[in-house]
Design a protein around this motif. Sequence first.
Motif, PDB file in Angstrom:
ATOM      1  N   ALA A  95       0.482  -1.427   0.334  1.00  0.00           N
ATOM      2  CA  ALA A  95      -0.293  -0.257   0.032  1.00  0.00           C
ATOM      3  C   ALA A  95       0.874   1.497   0.069  1.00  0.00           C
ATOM      4  CB  ALA A  95      -0.747   0.070   1.465  1.00  0.00           C
ATOM      5  N   VAL A  96       1.882   1.553   0.593  1.00  0.00           N
ATOM      6  CA  VAL A  96       2.744   1.939   0.911  1.00  0.00           C
ATOM      7  C   VAL A  96       3.880   2.581  -1.015  1.00  0.00           C
ATOM      8  CG1 VAL A  96       4.924   3.591   2.064  1.00  0.00           C
ATOM      9  CG2 VAL A  96       3.111   2.024   3.123  1.00  0.00           C
ATOM     10  N   VAL A  97       4.033   1.550  -1.252  1.00  0.00           N
ATOM     11  CA  VAL A  97       4.101   1.563  -2.571  1.00  0.00           C
ATOM     12  C   VAL A  97       3.431   2.452  -3.712  1.00  0.00           C
ATOM     13  CG1 VAL A  97       5.598   0.762  -4.365  1.00  0.00           C
ATOM     14  CG2 VAL A  97       6.800  -0.458  -2.551  1.00  0.00           C
ATOM     15  N   ALA A  98       2.489   1.895  -3.662  1.00  0.00           N
ATOM     16  CA  ALA A  98       1.515   2.561  -4.305  1.00  0.00           C
ATOM     17  C   ALA A  98       0.825   3.518  -4.059  1.00  0.00           C
ATOM     18  CB  ALA A  98       0.209   1.154  -3.662  1.00  0.00           C
ATOM     19  N   ALA A  99       1.015   4.313  -2.787  1.00  0.00           N
ATOM     20  CA  ALA A  99       0.546   4.951  -2.628  1.00  0.00           C
ATOM     21  C   ALA A  99       1.578   6.188  -2.780  1.00  0.00           C
ATOM     22  CB  ALA A  99       0.442   5.829  -0.889  1.00  0.00           C
ATOM     23  N   ALA A 100       3.049   5.786  -2.612  1.00  0.00           N
ATOM     24  CA  ALA A 100       4.139   6.859  -3.341  1.00  0.00           C
ATOM     25  C   ALA A 100       4.412   6.965  -4.764  1.00  0.00           C
ATOM     26  CB  ALA A 100       5.315   5.486  -2.644  1.00  0.00           C
ATOM     27  N   SER A 101       3.551   5.875  -5.298  1.00  0.00           N
ATOM     28  CA  SER A 101       4.207   6.047  -6.629  1.00  0.00           C
ATOM     29  C   SER A 101       2.565   6.789  -7.317  1.00  0.00           C
ATOM     30  CB  SER A 101       3.899   4.219  -7.699  1.00  0.00           C
ATOM     31  OG  SER A 101       4.334   3.541  -6.998  1.00  0.00           O
ATOM     32  N   ILE A 102       1.284   7.149  -6.434  1.00  0.00           N
ATOM     33  CA  ILE A 102       0.127   7.867  -6.998  1.00  0.00           C
ATOM     34  C   ILE A 102       0.759   9.276  -6.896  1.00  0.00           C
ATOM     35  CG2 ILE A 102      -1.797   8.229  -7.174  1.00  0.00           C
ATOM     36  CD1 ILE A 102      -1.764   5.336  -6.379  1.00  0.00           C
ATOM     37  N   ALA A 103       1.356   9.590  -5.800  1.00  0.00           N
ATOM     38  CA  ALA A 103       1.754  10.561  -5.388  1.00  0.00           C
ATOM     39  C   ALA A 103       2.503  11.657  -6.779  1.00  0.00           C
ATOM     40  CB  ALA A 103       2.459  11.054  -4.020  1.00  0.00           C
ATOM     41  N   ALA A 104       3.656  11.063  -6.688  1.00  0.00           N
ATOM     42  CA  ALA A 104       4.782  10.835  -8.027  1.00  0.00           C
ATOM     43  C   ALA A 104       4.036  11.073  -9.218  1.00  0.00           C
ATOM     44  CB  ALA A 104       5.615  10.108  -8.554  1.00  0.00           C
ATOM     45  N   HIS A 105       3.253  10.735  -9.508  1.00  0.00           N
ATOM     46  CA  HIS A 105       2.472  10.445 -10.819  1.00  0.00           C
ATOM     47  C   HIS A 105       1.404  11.329 -10.599  1.00  0.00           C
ATOM     48  CE1 HIS A 105       0.189   9.551 -14.476  1.00  0.00           C
ATOM     49  NE2 HIS A 105      -0.915   9.677 -13.725  1.00  0.00           N
ATOM     50  N   LEU A 106       0.523  11.929  -9.722  1.00  0.00           N
ATOM     51  CA  LEU A 106       0.407  12.682  -9.717  1.00  0.00           C
ATOM     52  C   LEU A 106       0.470  14.218 -10.150  1.00  0.00           C
ATOM     53  CD1 LEU A 106      -3.125  11.883  -7.117  1.00  0.00           C
ATOM     54  CD2 LEU A 106      -3.089  12.092  -9.515  1.00  0.00           C
ATOM     55  N   GLY A 107       2.065  14.399  -9.444  1.00  0.00           N
ATOM     56  CA  GLY A 107       2.733  15.367  -9.076  1.00  0.00           C
ATOM     57  C   GLY A 107       3.424  15.907 -10.360  1.00  0.00           C
ATOM     58  N   ARG A 108       3.714  14.656 -11.385  1.00  0.00           N
ATOM     59  CA  ARG A 108       3.767  14.999 -12.815  1.00  0.00           C
ATOM     60  C   ARG A 108       2.966  15.935 -13.349  1.00  0.00           C
ATOM     61  NH1 ARG A 108       7.265  10.577 -11.498  1.00  0.00           N
ATOM     62  NH2 ARG A 108       5.389   8.847 -12.123  1.00  0.00           N
ATOM     63  N   ARG A 109       2.222  15.427 -13.326  1.00  0.00           N
ATOM     64  CA  ARG A 109       0.395  16.045 -13.941  1.00  0.00           C
ATOM     65  C   ARG A 109       0.175  16.734 -13.499  1.00  0.00           C
ATOM     66  NH1 ARG A 109      -3.364  11.552 -15.292  1.00  0.00           N
ATOM     67  NH2 ARG A 109      -3.941  13.014 -16.604  1.00  0.00           N
ATOM     68  N   GLY A 110       0.791  17.540 -12.216  1.00  0.00           N
ATOM     69  CA  GLY A 110       0.510  19.014 -11.907  1.00  0.00           C
ATOM     70  C   GLY A 110       0.003  19.294 -10.379  1.00  0.00           C
ATOM     71  N   PHE A 111      -0.509  18.318 -10.370  1.00  0.00           N
ATOM     72  CA  PHE A 111      -1.846  18.661  -9.320  1.00  0.00           C
ATOM     73  C   PHE A 111      -1.113  18.507  -7.468  1.00  0.00           C
ATOM     74  CE2 PHE A 111      -3.620  15.466 -11.536  1.00  0.00           C
ATOM     75  CZ  PHE A 111      -5.681  16.117 -11.890  1.00  0.00           C
ATOM     76  N   ALA A 112      -1.896  19.919  -6.708  1.00  0.00           N
ATOM     77  CA  ALA A 112      -1.604  19.751  -5.546  1.00  0.00           C
ATOM     78  C   ALA A 112      -2.015  18.530  -4.924  1.00  0.00           C
ATOM     79  CB  ALA A 112      -1.729  20.557  -5.144  1.00  0.00           C
ATOM     80  N   VAL A 113      -0.863  17.971  -3.716  1.00  0.00           N
ATOM     81  CA  VAL A 113      -1.221  16.649  -3.435  1.00  0.00           C
ATOM     82  C   VAL A 113      -1.199  16.843  -1.737  1.00  0.00           C
ATOM     83  CG1 VAL A 113      -1.281  14.191  -3.481  1.00  0.00           C
ATOM     84  CG2 VAL A 113      -0.531  15.682  -5.274  1.00  0.00           C
ATOM     85  N   ARG A 114      -2.141  16.117  -1.257  1.00  0.00           N
ATOM     86  CA  ARG A 114      -2.096  15.986   0.102  1.00  0.00           C
ATOM     87  C   ARG A 114      -2.357  14.888   1.128  1.00  0.00           C
ATOM     88  NH1 ARG A 114      -7.819  18.452   3.776  1.00  0.00           N
ATOM     89  NH2 ARG A 114      -8.764  17.155   2.252  1.00  0.00           N
ATOM     90  N   LEU A 115      -1.805  14.809   2.055  1.00  0.00           N
ATOM     91  CA  LEU A 115      -2.144  13.025   2.297  1.00  0.00           C
ATOM     92  C   LEU A 115      -2.543  12.883   3.279  1.00  0.00           C
ATOM     93  CD1 LEU A 115      -0.549  10.191   1.904  1.00  0.00           C
ATOM     94  CD2 LEU A 115       1.221  10.606   3.526  1.00  0.00           C
TER      95      LEU A 115
END
Length: 443
Positions: free
Chosen positions: A260-280
């Motif tokens: 789950a942590v690997v999935a969350a980290a991968s999704i966060a990096a993916h959203l960051g590259r697409r220009g999203f402001a992300v919160r955890l």
Amino acid sequence: MREALAGLTLRGRAFVAAGVTAVVCAVLLGQPALTRVGVLVLALPLLTAAYVGRNRYRLALVRTVSPQLVTAGQPARVGLTMTNQGRTPHAVLLVEEQLPYVLGTRPRFVLDGIGQGWRREVSYQVRSDVRGRYDVGPMTVRVSDPFGLVELGRSFQTSVPLTVTPRVVPLPPINLGGGSSGSGDNRPRAFAHGSAEDVTVREYRRGDDLRRVHWLSSARTGELMVRREEQPWQARATLFIDNRAGSHRGQGVASSLETAVVAAASIAAHLGRRGFAVRLVTAAGEDAAAAWHVRDATLDTGPILESLAVLQPLRATHLDTGWLREQGQGGLVIAVLGDLTQADLPVLRRMHHGADAGLAVALDVAAWGTGVPTAPGASGAAVLSRQGWRSVGLGPRDRLDAAWQDLGRSRATAPRPHGATSGPGTGIRTGGGTGATTRGGPS
């Protein structure tokens, strides 16, 4: 002197024992020559201990770790610079670094020829396959005399942190189905600039630029108000991870929590590259250290990856809902979930209701515990789909990038009325069709 005598090595203690024995035998046997030999053998470690104990060492250490933030499996190099700032020369220095077990074996160095103004630089490499924050150091130094009779221990108390972030899997682009708060578009947009007459204001939201505050409206209403026409409309995404210990199975890096942590980290990096402001957001609530982070030029969602690096399982049984009370939540919500219970469904409904779009990666936790995947109709992905989520299942043998691709093709079914339950499940009574992409089990 007492410390020096306590630092006698095995060789030094053997010399003391041999000298005492020789002196006693010489007295009993009446051999004066043997007495002189015994006194010499006994005096050598004692004089060495006195010399080593009276010396004052002034050693300086500078430790650097490059880089201090690495991904699991990526090496980092530790540089050590030692200098002798005193006038007393040293015979031999035995240097040992203190390291956590996951970073590898403790490096040891033997340094000699240490005189006034001496300087030596050494380096070694560390690597960890386990995420976390570790301390490199402190260093212990053992000062030895040329004969190896006495060793004195010294320790530098300083250490340098090394953060090992979770492994990031590159994810393919998919249709996220919503991202900007109040919009169905999934890419960042901005308001057009209007004239002074077109100025409209709204309440301040967390993450808004303080330079956009409209002070006249704020003074009139008593609350912070911002200009809408000048406020950049940043695409926002809330990344939720369920880190409750009871929601996961397995141990170590092979556990469902680490997946789950690997999935969350991968999704966060993916959203960051697409220009999203992300919160955890975790099961304990919003992580203040990783709130609405926007990707910078050097690192994708660094604070979020650092928070995930030290994420620990919680003993709590219920999900925290305090962050759901925030006004104007909106935006995209992506949840990485473990085993679900009946008490989780109302929270998940509220989470989905306050979002523009809801996507979920539901881990098939039963497959980590028993090795047998859950039936498709009773899986967590199917339950979430009936709650209105676009969801996909993820098993221990599934590829995350393939599951993410399936999530982009999934569709949610219409939510059933609250309380409508039927059929067997894994601790959750649900009914109806799935409409979700389920994965898990042997491939």
